[in-house]
Design a protein around this motif. Structure first.
Motif, short mmCIF file in Angstrom:
data_model
loop_
_atom_site.label_atom_id
_atom_site.label_comp_id
_atom_site.label_asym_id
_atom_site.label_seq_id
_atom_site.Cartn_x
_atom_site.Cartn_y
_atom_site.Cartn_z
N SER A 6 105.36 79.38 67.64
CA SER A 6 104.95 80.68 68.16
C SER A 6 106.14 81.44 68.74
CB SER A 6 103.86 80.52 69.22
OG SER A 6 104.37 79.87 70.38
N LEU A 7 107.08 80.73 69.34
CA LEU A 7 108.23 81.40 69.95
C LEU A 7 109.13 82.07 68.91
CD1 LEU A 7 109.24 78.79 72.69
CD2 LEU A 7 108.30 81.09 73.05
N GLN A 8 109.08 81.59 67.67
CA GLN A 8 109.91 82.18 66.63
C GLN A 8 109.48 83.59 66.26
OE1 GLN A 8 109.51 78.48 64.06
NE2 GLN A 8 111.64 78.95 63.65
N THR A 9 108.21 83.93 66.53
CA THR A 9 107.70 85.27 66.20
C THR A 9 107.26 86.07 67.42
OG1 THR A 9 105.50 84.31 65.79
CG2 THR A 9 106.96 84.55 63.89
N THR A 10 107.36 85.49 68.61
CA THR A 10 106.92 86.19 69.82
C THR A 10 107.66 87.51 70.02
OG1 THR A 10 106.29 84.13 70.91
CG2 THR A 10 106.76 86.02 72.33
N ALA A 11 108.92 87.54 69.63
CA ALA A 11 109.74 88.73 69.88
C ALA A 11 109.21 89.96 69.17
CB ALA A 11 111.18 88.47 69.46
N TYR A 12 108.51 89.80 68.04
CA TYR A 12 107.97 90.96 67.34
C TYR A 12 106.98 91.71 68.21
CZ TYR A 12 110.15 89.49 63.00
OH TYR A 12 111.07 89.15 62.03
N LEU A 13 106.21 90.97 69.01
CA LEU A 13 105.25 91.61 69.90
C LEU A 13 105.91 92.14 71.17
CD1 LEU A 13 102.21 89.15 69.68
CD2 LEU A 13 102.30 91.50 68.82
N VAL A 14 106.94 91.46 71.64
CA VAL A 14 107.53 91.82 72.93
C VAL A 14 108.49 92.99 72.80
CG1 VAL A 14 108.96 90.98 74.83
CG2 VAL A 14 107.26 89.48 73.79
N ILE A 15 109.38 92.97 71.78
CA ILE A 15 110.40 94.02 71.69
C ILE A 15 110.37 94.77 70.36
CG2 ILE A 15 111.95 92.81 73.28
CD1 ILE A 15 113.64 92.15 70.75
N ILE B 259 94.50 95.12 58.67
CA ILE B 259 93.29 94.39 58.28
C ILE B 259 93.65 93.21 57.38
CG2 ILE B 259 91.13 94.54 56.99
CD1 ILE B 259 91.00 97.50 57.85
N SER B 260 94.55 93.46 56.42
CA SER B 260 94.95 92.41 55.50
C SER B 260 95.63 91.26 56.24
CB SER B 260 95.91 92.99 54.44
OG SER B 260 96.39 91.97 53.59
N ASN B 261 96.59 91.57 57.12
CA ASN B 261 97.30 90.52 57.84
C ASN B 261 96.40 89.76 58.80
OD1 ASN B 261 99.63 91.11 56.50
ND2 ASN B 261 100.69 92.02 58.23
N LEU B 262 95.50 90.47 59.44
CA LEU B 262 94.54 89.81 60.33
C LEU B 262 93.74 88.77 59.56
CD1 LEU B 262 93.21 90.02 63.27
CD2 LEU B 262 91.44 91.36 62.12
N SER B 263 93.25 89.16 58.39
CA SER B 263 92.41 88.26 57.59
C SER B 263 93.22 87.11 56.99
CB SER B 263 91.72 89.05 56.48
OG SER B 263 90.98 90.13 57.00
N VAL B 264 94.35 87.45 56.38
CA VAL B 264 95.14 86.43 55.68
C VAL B 264 95.74 85.42 56.66
CG1 VAL B 264 97.18 86.05 54.25
CG2 VAL B 264 95.59 87.89 53.69
N TRP C 43 102.49 93.32 62.19
CA TRP C 43 102.71 91.91 62.47
C TRP C 43 101.98 91.45 63.72
CZ3 TRP C 43 107.21 88.59 60.72
CH2 TRP C 43 107.63 88.94 59.45
N GLY C 44 101.67 92.39 64.60
CA GLY C 44 100.97 92.02 65.82
C GLY C 44 99.58 91.47 65.58
N THR C 45 99.01 91.76 64.41
CA THR C 45 97.68 91.22 64.10
C THR C 45 97.72 89.76 63.64
OG1 THR C 45 97.78 91.94 61.78
CG2 THR C 45 96.89 93.51 63.39
#
Length: 415
Positions: free
Chosen positions: A52-61, A230-235, A357-359
């Motif tokens: 999870s830490l590898q992608t956390t930055a997309y949401l934070v910054i 919607i697509s990313n949330l589902s996939v 990506w946040g989804t």
């Protein structure tokens, strides 16, 4: 011409940089968790935290990164990001050899390297129009998408083989060297880097608002984001349940399970390879619309997977979804690069990346919660129905009536 974009020496250097960076990053998808497990004896919770830490930055910054990239030279941002990843990831095998590697250190490396990757991704999407323009832009994006998909497909296999040969911690060195090679390729590009914007800079929050506002007021871009979210949330929910579904519900052998999981990567690579051809013959907008509407029927095959000939349903759906995702990514990025003023492109790309990506972590969590309530197969029916309906927002956009994205001026007038 078909080979036009490949006749551009600077684009070839940029493509080579992508190959080195993406291959190294996908090798680390296997090597980094294996270092945690084999060297540090981490448990499932620690491995999950590391992932999870590898992608956390997309949401934070993700949002401020777009503003900052618009203030800087884009190629220098990518080079600095590559150098940072080289130093950070390279510290892992050194620390392991010295016997001082710890799980907190590995987590910090994952978080900081992910932060550097956010800046790299935003600057990357913003820089390409400096090298490739006009009708070759879609073809350039297609070539880059092919490299990403091929690296996603081959990186874990190469990483697994290297772990067998030299060990997990030393395999991490291959990822670090990939970042270094990427930086060196970028230094050879001769096209002048964009100068820094002159004058004073607007406050950070104002810059973020400008990026989001530009995105919101472009009707097609807004619907692209809604469809992709919607697509990313589902996939993401489907991906989180796939191994559990195939192993515990369908009860396939590990070898068959592994073979089926490969088809997603193959679909993405084929999508990247075919996008340039389709864009030239049908038009970049029509190609993107085709990707959106052709995949829904295939989505409903996967939940019918069984441990017989119907195991192929999983492969077909995985291939179709990944193929469509690659085509859609190429089309959407080409549209943003076509219509967005250059000084705004970083902010807009950062906003899109944050929203889309946040989804993904939400979808993975949601998939697990639904499966816990109604069962894995039933959860897949729900999630894939959502993926099948992801094209609906595009019905309320100008996309079905467009052939090329260079009709953007007319689109903007109607938005």
């Amino acid at each position: 011409m078909t080979t036009g974009v490949l006749r551009n020496p600077d684009f070839l250097r940029f493509l080579s940089s992508h190959l080195a960076s993406e291959l190294g990053a996908n090798i680390s998808r296997v090597a980094l968790p294996l270092v945690a497990v084999l060297v540090l004896h981490a448990g499932p919770a620690e491995v999950g935290l590391l992932a999870s830490l590898q992608t956390t930055a997309y949401l934070v910054i993700g949002l401020p990164a777009g503003v900052w990239v618009d203030r800087m030279r884009r190629r220098r941002v990518m080079m600095a990001s590559d150098l940072a990843r080289f130093v950070l990831i390279g510290s892992v095998p050194v620390a392991a050899e010295l016997g001082v590697l710890t799980m907190p250190m590995l987590c910090v490396v994952a978080l900081l390297a992910g932060t550097a990757q956010v800046f790299n991704d935003v600057a990357d999407q913003t820089y390409l129009p400096r090298l490739v323009r006009g009708p070759q832009l879609a073809d350039g994006n297609a070539k880059l998408e092919t490299v990403r998909s091929a690296s996603f497909l081959s990186g874990p296999a190469i990483g697994g083989a290297l772990v067998e040969l030299v060990g997990a911690s030393r395999t991490i060195a291959a990822t670090a060297l990939g970042s270094l090679a990427s930086m060196l390729f970028l230094t050879t590009i001769r096209t002048p880097d964009e100068p820094r914007r002159t004058g004073g800079h607007e406050p950070l929050l104002q810059g973020i608002r400008e990026g989001l506002a530009y995105l919101w007021h472009d009707r097609l871009m807004r619907m692209f984001v809604a469809s992709s979210a919607i697509s990313n949330l589902s996939v993401s929910g489907v991906l989180g349940l796939s191994v559990l579904f195939l192993a515990d519900v369908v009860r396939l052998e590990p070898g068959v399970l592994g073979a089926l999981l490969v088809f997603g990567g193959v679909g993405g690579m084929v999508g990247g390879l075919s996008a340039g051809w389709l864009s030239r013959r049908a038009g970049s907008a029509r190609m993107t619309w085709l990707a959106a509407v052709i995949v829904p029927p295939f989505c409903l095959l996967l939940p019918m997977t069984q441990a017989d000939w119907r195991a192929g349903f999983f492969a077909v759906t995985s291939f179709a979804i990944s193929w469509a995702a690659a085509m859609s990514n190429i089309g959407q990025l080409t549209y943003r690069q076509t219509v967005t003023p250059e000084h705004m492109l970083g902010r807009v790309n950062g906003s899109v990346r944050f929203l889309v990506w946040g989804t993904m972590p939400v979808g993975a969590l949601l998939g697990g919660l639904i499966a816990a309530e109604v069962g894995v197969r039933q959860a897949l029916w729900i999630l894939l129905t959502g993926r099948a309906l992801a094209f609906v927002p595009l019905l309320f956009s100008p996309l079905p009536r467009m052939r090329e994205f260079d009709e953007a001026g007319e689109v903007q007038a109607r938005s």
